[in-house]
Scaffold this active site. Structure first.
Site, PDB file in Angstrom:
ATOM      1  N   GLY A  14       0.772  -1.244   0.000  1.00  0.00           N
ATOM      2  CA  GLY A  14       0.000   0.000   0.000  1.00  0.00           C
ATOM      3  C   GLY A  14       0.800   1.291   0.000  1.00  0.00           C
ATOM      4  O   GLY A  14       0.312   2.315   0.484  1.00  0.00           O
ATOM      5  N   ASN A  16       1.454   3.077  -2.605  1.00  0.00           N
ATOM      6  CA  ASN A  16       0.720   4.002  -3.496  1.00  0.00           C
ATOM      7  C   ASN A  16      -0.534   4.532  -2.803  1.00  0.00           C
ATOM      8  O   ASN A  16      -0.879   5.705  -2.966  1.00  0.00           O
ATOM      9  CB  ASN A  16       0.361   3.311  -4.815  1.00  0.00           C
ATOM     10  CG  ASN A  16       1.531   3.310  -5.774  1.00  0.00           C
ATOM     11  OD1 ASN A  16       1.874   4.347  -6.340  1.00  0.00           O
ATOM     12  ND2 ASN A  16       2.172   2.163  -5.923  1.00  0.00           N
ATOM     13  N   LEU A  93      -3.768  -6.540  -7.354  1.00  0.00           N
ATOM     14  CA  LEU A  93      -3.141  -7.503  -8.258  1.00  0.00           C
ATOM     15  C   LEU A  93      -4.097  -8.619  -8.686  1.00  0.00           C
ATOM     16  O   LEU A  93      -3.735  -9.782  -8.750  1.00  0.00           O
ATOM     17  CB  LEU A  93      -1.869  -8.060  -7.614  1.00  0.00           C
ATOM     18  CG  LEU A  93      -0.848  -6.993  -7.188  1.00  0.00           C
ATOM     19  CD1 LEU A  93       0.399  -7.633  -6.604  1.00  0.00           C
ATOM     20  CD2 LEU A  93      -0.491  -6.039  -8.321  1.00  0.00           C
ATOM     21  N   ASN A 110      -5.650   2.779 -12.961  1.00  0.00           N
ATOM     22  CA  ASN A 110      -4.675   1.792 -12.485  1.00  0.00           C
ATOM     23  C   ASN A 110      -3.283   2.377 -12.616  1.00  0.00           C
ATOM     24  O   ASN A 110      -3.000   3.095 -13.573  1.00  0.00           O
ATOM     25  CB  ASN A 110      -4.770   0.513 -13.324  1.00  0.00           C
ATOM     26  CG  ASN A 110      -3.772  -0.546 -12.881  1.00  0.00           C
ATOM     27  OD1 ASN A 110      -3.631  -0.790 -11.671  1.00  0.00           O
ATOM     28  ND2 ASN A 110      -3.079  -1.163 -13.814  1.00  0.00           N
ATOM     29  N   HIS A 112       0.608   1.205 -13.160  1.00  0.00           N
ATOM     30  CA  HIS A 112       1.399   0.045 -13.580  1.00  0.00           C
ATOM     31  C   HIS A 112       2.878   0.453 -13.593  1.00  0.00           C
ATOM     32  O   HIS A 112       3.220   1.523 -14.114  1.00  0.00           O
ATOM     33  CB  HIS A 112       0.952  -0.420 -14.971  1.00  0.00           C
ATOM     34  CG  HIS A 112       1.691  -1.637 -15.404  1.00  0.00           C
ATOM     35  ND1 HIS A 112       1.403  -2.899 -14.911  1.00  0.00           N
ATOM     36  CD2 HIS A 112       2.737  -1.794 -16.241  1.00  0.00           C
ATOM     37  CE1 HIS A 112       2.241  -3.771 -15.441  1.00  0.00           C
ATOM     38  NE2 HIS A 112       3.067  -3.132 -16.247  1.00  0.00           N
ATOM     39  N   ASP A 153      -4.271  -3.838 -18.663  1.00  0.00           N
ATOM     40  CA  ASP A 153      -3.308  -2.764 -18.943  1.00  0.00           C
ATOM     41  C   ASP A 153      -3.508  -2.136 -20.325  1.00  0.00           C
ATOM     42  O   ASP A 153      -2.582  -1.522 -20.874  1.00  0.00           O
ATOM     43  CB  ASP A 153      -1.854  -3.243 -18.784  1.00  0.00           C
ATOM     44  CG  ASP A 153      -1.533  -3.647 -17.355  1.00  0.00           C
ATOM     45  OD1 ASP A 153      -2.090  -3.034 -16.421  1.00  0.00           O
ATOM     46  OD2 ASP A 153      -0.746  -4.583 -17.167  1.00  0.00           O
ATOM     47  N   GLU A 183       5.791   6.564  -9.471  1.00  0.00           N
ATOM     48  CA  GLU A 183       4.451   6.140  -9.040  1.00  0.00           C
ATOM     49  C   GLU A 183       3.812   7.064  -8.003  1.00  0.00           C
ATOM     50  O   GLU A 183       2.660   7.473  -8.147  1.00  0.00           O
ATOM     51  CB  GLU A 183       4.498   4.715  -8.475  1.00  0.00           C
ATOM     52  CG  GLU A 183       4.900   3.687  -9.508  1.00  0.00           C
ATOM     53  CD  GLU A 183       4.753   2.259  -9.002  1.00  0.00           C
ATOM     54  OE1 GLU A 183       3.721   1.920  -8.423  1.00  0.00           O
ATOM     55  OE2 GLU A 183       5.705   1.483  -9.181  1.00  0.00           O
TER      56      GLU A 183
END
Ligand code: GAR
Length: 205
Positions: A14, A16, A93, A110, A112, A153, A183
């Site tokens: 976590g 992000n 995920l 999302n 990536h 994606d 990110e």
């Protein structure tokens, strides 16, 4: 001012999610409010991060809910009950079905950890992405925030940032650099951009 009611979906550490919680606390998400964090893993540390920030934290077990269909039914119910307008996959995920993504067009983001279309799609997640970049020998990698559709994606790209690969990088070292340099900066910016656009759309409707 109206804020877009946002859910963050997680599976792991976590970091992000933490970047988003910190951004909201610092007033950097004026158009979004993170009201719930949902994990598909009950022991995900991300759930602790949510609780520490005073945000509701929920774990939904695919196994207990009878697989993907049951999981998505419970997820939809949780999102509807809370009037969620924007969903952020922050290290979530698990792949969502086309039925699910079709319910939220341009409302699921999302992050990536590569420059899409490199090293993405089914099977490319977490450290595996950095392992693949290192074994291919690319000199630049990075992160991408995109909208989620039925192709893993494959949705419209919103933001990207390149990060240099250095001699001697291990997957772990590279993962950390991509998080720090790309990110944790891109995701809060993308959430605010999207929430602001949704607010404008709603006020023009
Ligand atoms: C992040 O690097 C994120 O980009 C990646 O998993 C990590 C989760 O870390 N996501 C994917 O690979 C999605 N395909 P976090 O739990 O510390 O945010």
């Amino acid at each position: 001012m109206r804020k877009i009611n946002t859910a963050v979906l997680v599976s792991g550490g976590g970091t992000n999610l933490q970047a988003l919680l910190d951004a909201e606390r610092k007033g950097q998400l004026p158009h979004a409010h993170i009201s719930v964090v949902i994990s598909n893993k009950k022991d995900a540390y991300a759930l602790e991060r949510a609780k520490n920030a005073g945000v509701e934290a929920i774990a939904l077990s695919k196994k207990r809910l009878g697989g993907q269909e049951g999981f998505e039914r419970a997820l939809l119910e949780a999102l509807n009950e809370r009037g969620i307008e924007l969903i952020v996959l922050a290290g979530f995920l698990s792949i969502l079905s086309a039925d699910f993504t079709a319910r939220y067009p341009h409302r699921i983001l999302n992050i990536h950890p590569s420059l899409i279309p490199s090293f993405c799609g089914e099977g490319f997640y977490g450290l595996k992405v950095h392992e693949a970049a290192l074994s291919r020998g690319v000199k630049l990698t990075g992160a991408t925030v995109h909208f989620v559709n039925e192709i893993p994606d494959g949705g419209e790209i919103l933001l990207q940032k390149a990060v240099r690969i250095l001699k001697g990088d291990t997957p772990e070292v590279l993962q950390r650099r991509v998080m720090e340099q790309a990110e944790w900066k891109l995701l809060p910016r993308a959430v605010e951009m999207t929430a602001k656009a949704l607010c404008t759309k709603a006020s023009n409707a």
